[in-house]
Design an enzyme around this catalytic site. Structure first.
Site, PDB file in Angstrom:
ATOM      1  N   TRP A 100      26.005  10.539 -70.069  1.00  0.00           N
ATOM      2  CA  TRP A 100      27.050  11.356 -70.407  1.00  0.00           C
ATOM      3  C   TRP A 100      27.135  12.604 -69.417  1.00  0.00           C
ATOM      4  O   TRP A 100      28.119  13.032 -69.176  1.00  0.00           O
ATOM      5  CB  TRP A 100      27.127  11.712 -71.884  1.00  0.00           C
ATOM      6  CG  TRP A 100      27.443  10.358 -72.589  1.00  0.00           C
ATOM      7  CD1 TRP A 100      26.818   9.705 -73.496  1.00  0.00           C
ATOM      8  CD2 TRP A 100      28.840   9.605 -72.467  1.00  0.00           C
ATOM      9  NE1 TRP A 100      27.349   8.461 -73.842  1.00  0.00           N
ATOM     10  CE2 TRP A 100      28.811   8.440 -73.385  1.00  0.00           C
ATOM     11  CE3 TRP A 100      29.776   9.964 -71.805  1.00  0.00           C
ATOM     12  CZ2 TRP A 100      29.875   7.715 -73.588  1.00  0.00           C
ATOM     13  CZ3 TRP A 100      31.154   8.990 -72.227  1.00  0.00           C
ATOM     14  CH2 TRP A 100      30.984   8.010 -72.818  1.00  0.00           C
ATOM     15  N   ASP A 177      27.485  19.476 -74.709  1.00  0.00           N
ATOM     16  CA  ASP A 177      28.154  18.372 -75.020  1.00  0.00           C
ATOM     17  C   ASP A 177      27.284  17.705 -76.231  1.00  0.00           C
ATOM     18  O   ASP A 177      26.184  17.310 -76.222  1.00  0.00           O
ATOM     19  CB  ASP A 177      28.285  17.262 -74.094  1.00  0.00           C
ATOM     20  CG  ASP A 177      28.679  15.997 -74.534  1.00  0.00           C
ATOM     21  OD1 ASP A 177      29.084  15.936 -75.703  1.00  0.00           O
ATOM     22  OD2 ASP A 177      28.982  14.919 -73.718  1.00  0.00           O
ATOM     23  N   LYS A 201      31.239   9.912 -83.460  1.00  0.00           N
ATOM     24  CA  LYS A 201      29.867   9.625 -83.327  1.00  0.00           C
ATOM     25  C   LYS A 201      29.354   9.845 -84.809  1.00  0.00           C
ATOM     26  O   LYS A 201      28.979   9.041 -85.681  1.00  0.00           O
ATOM     27  CB  LYS A 201      29.179  10.224 -82.206  1.00  0.00           C
ATOM     28  CG  LYS A 201      29.735   9.857 -80.880  1.00  0.00           C
ATOM     29  CD  LYS A 201      29.582   8.474 -80.398  1.00  0.00           C
ATOM     30  CE  LYS A 201      30.232   8.274 -79.223  1.00  0.00           C
ATOM     31  NZ  LYS A 201      30.145   9.270 -77.978  1.00  0.00           N
TER      32      LYS A 201
HETATM   33  C1  LIG Z   1      30.886   9.037 -76.617  1.00  0.00           C
HETATM   34  C2  LIG Z   1      30.423  10.519 -75.936  1.00  0.00           C
HETATM   35  C3  LIG Z   1      31.275  11.014 -74.966  1.00  0.00           C
HETATM   36  C4  LIG Z   1      32.578  10.505 -74.792  1.00  0.00           C
HETATM   37  O1  LIG Z   1      33.449  10.764 -75.924  1.00  0.00           O
HETATM   38  P1  LIG Z   1      34.997  10.321 -75.747  1.00  0.00           P
HETATM   39  O2  LIG Z   1      35.223  10.958 -77.126  1.00  0.00           O
HETATM   40  O3  LIG Z   1      35.108   8.706 -75.927  1.00  0.00           O
HETATM   41  O4  LIG Z   1      35.667  10.921 -74.600  1.00  0.00           O
HETATM   42  C5  LIG Z   1      30.866  12.126 -74.312  1.00  0.00           C
HETATM   43  N1  LIG Z   1      29.543  12.598 -74.336  1.00  0.00           N
HETATM   44  C6  LIG Z   1      28.928  11.913 -75.218  1.00  0.00           C
HETATM   45  C7  LIG Z   1      27.358  12.431 -75.456  1.00  0.00           C
HETATM   46  C8  LIG Z   1      29.134  10.955 -75.988  1.00  0.00           C
HETATM   47  O5  LIG Z   1      28.008  10.156 -77.017  1.00  0.00           O
END
Ligand SMILES: *Cc1c(COP(=O)(O)O)cnc(C)c1O
Length: 365
Positions: A100, A177, A201
């Site tokens: 990511w 993130d 998530k």
């Molecule tokens: C799933 C995820 C993303 C992408 O998320 P979207 O909402 O599908 O754009 C980005 N960073 C991390 C750490 C993730 O787990």
């Protein structure tokens, strides 16, 4: 019957919350319509949105000089929104610790020429196969950088790290993130310039992206930044510059209430630590399985492992599925298995998985 759902995202939600949604879906609090059928600008939905912000601020102890935004576009859109706000004419450092953060880095690299900025790789743990956090001495940090981007929980590789002291010492704002572990533990929001997370998530349904941003960092986005992506414009409009994802905000607000009832983030953290310990203990005890992440950086939320006999993968997935342990197939980048054990995964689910790991190893190991 509900199964134990180990999906990485969209992911399991608290059963209690789903039941409340079910109960209120046709007639929300006696208005004779669903909350998702009425205007986002009406008093009913506005009150829910406001309550969600108040609860999130309380849970994470978010100071007033940070804006809380409920946006769309997923964490992926933030890979672009962050440089559009912060990079122009300057330089940004990216720490790559898994799939990511690598995507975020690549998107920033792509935009840098348009924004007249520069993007540097401050560290990468790729040569370790993304099995650890970077060593502080390996960080090549630019003290003049506009921001340092990190991903504090790598959902695919199963690496979690919040040991950011070396980065914080430079005084450069940290952009994190936190998509797959926001609300899994207390954090010190003041350590960060900006935090973002896709809700699907560990928070709620897909469609909502949470952004927590220090207000001084919202100024002067790149001139080409679409209005709905502009933090300041969204903050001025209670994140309702256009129609917000009302269903996802409603359900997330119920999840926030559920967390508060459980005792907040310290309480859920204790439970998450216990769940992770039980699962890693089973993996480590059995020679058939292997998790490659250095013990201290192992994620409490996303637990990947491989079977040493690859030929058993199919059998493992078939049998675990039949036992009501669902969606354990690992991400195609790393193979093997992955169990996502977010806040809403009951301890009984982890115990059932650990027992299955033992049983399977006994029969095939
Ligand atoms: C799933 C995820 C993303 C992408 O998320 P979207 O909402 O599908 O754009 C980005 N960073 C991390 C750490 C993730 O787990």
């Amino acid at each position: 019957m509900r199964v134990f759902n180990f999906s990485a995202g969209p992911a399991t939600l608290p059963e209690e919350v789903l039941r409340q949604v079910q109960e209120e879906l046709l007639d929300w609090q006696g208005i004779g319509a669903s909350l998702i059928e009425i205007s986002h600008r009406g008093k009913e939905f506005s009150a829910v949105r406001d309550e969600a912000e108040v609860r999130l601020r309380r849970l994470l102890d978010i100071p007033d000089d940070y804006a809380v935004l409920f946006l769309q576009g997923g964490a992926t859109l933030q890979f672009s929104a962050v440089p559009m706000h912060l990079l122009q004419g300057g330089s940004a450092d990216y720490v790559v610790t898994g799939a990511w953060s690598q995507k975020a880095y690549r998107e920033a690299l792509r935009l840098a020429p348009v924004l007249g900025g520069r993007v540097r790789l401050a560290a990468s743990t790729e040569e370790s196969g993304f099995t650890r956090a970077p060593r502080p001495e390996a960080l090549d940090l630019d003290p003049k950088a506009r921001y340092v981007h990190v991903c504090t929980n790598e959902t695919i590789h199963g690496v979690e790290w919040l040991e950011l002291e070396a980065i914080a010492a430079t005084g450069v704002p940290i952009v994190a993130d936190m998509s797959s572990h926001l609300l899994s533990r207390p954090i010190d929001v003041r350590q960060f310039g900006l935090i973002y997370a896709g809700a699907q998530k560990n928070v709620g349904p897909a469609g909502l992206t949470i952004v927590i941003v220090r207000r001084d960092l919202m100024r002067d986005p790149w001139v080409g930044t679409p209005a709905v992506m502009q933090y300041a414009a969204q903050a001025e409009n209670q994140s309702m510059l256009n129609t917000p994802p009302t269903f996802a905000i409603w359900v997330s607000n119920l999840v926030f209430a559920w967390l508060e009832k459980l005792g907040g983030l310290a309480a859920i953290e204790a439970l998450n630590v216990r769940k992770a310990e039980k699962l890693y203990a089973a993996i480590d005890a059995l020679p058939l399985y292997h998790n490659a992440v250095e013990a201290r950086w192992r994620s409490r939320m996303n637990v990947p492992w491989r079977l040493k006999v690859e030929a058993l993968n199919e059998v493992f997935l078939r049998e675990s599925d039949a036992a009501g342990l669902k969606y354990l197939k690992g991400h195609k980048m790393v193979g093997g298995m992955r169990a996502s054990i977010y806040n809403a995964m009951p301890e009984a689910g982890v115990e059932a998985l650990a027992a299955f790991l033992h049983d399977f190893a006994q029969r095939y190991g």
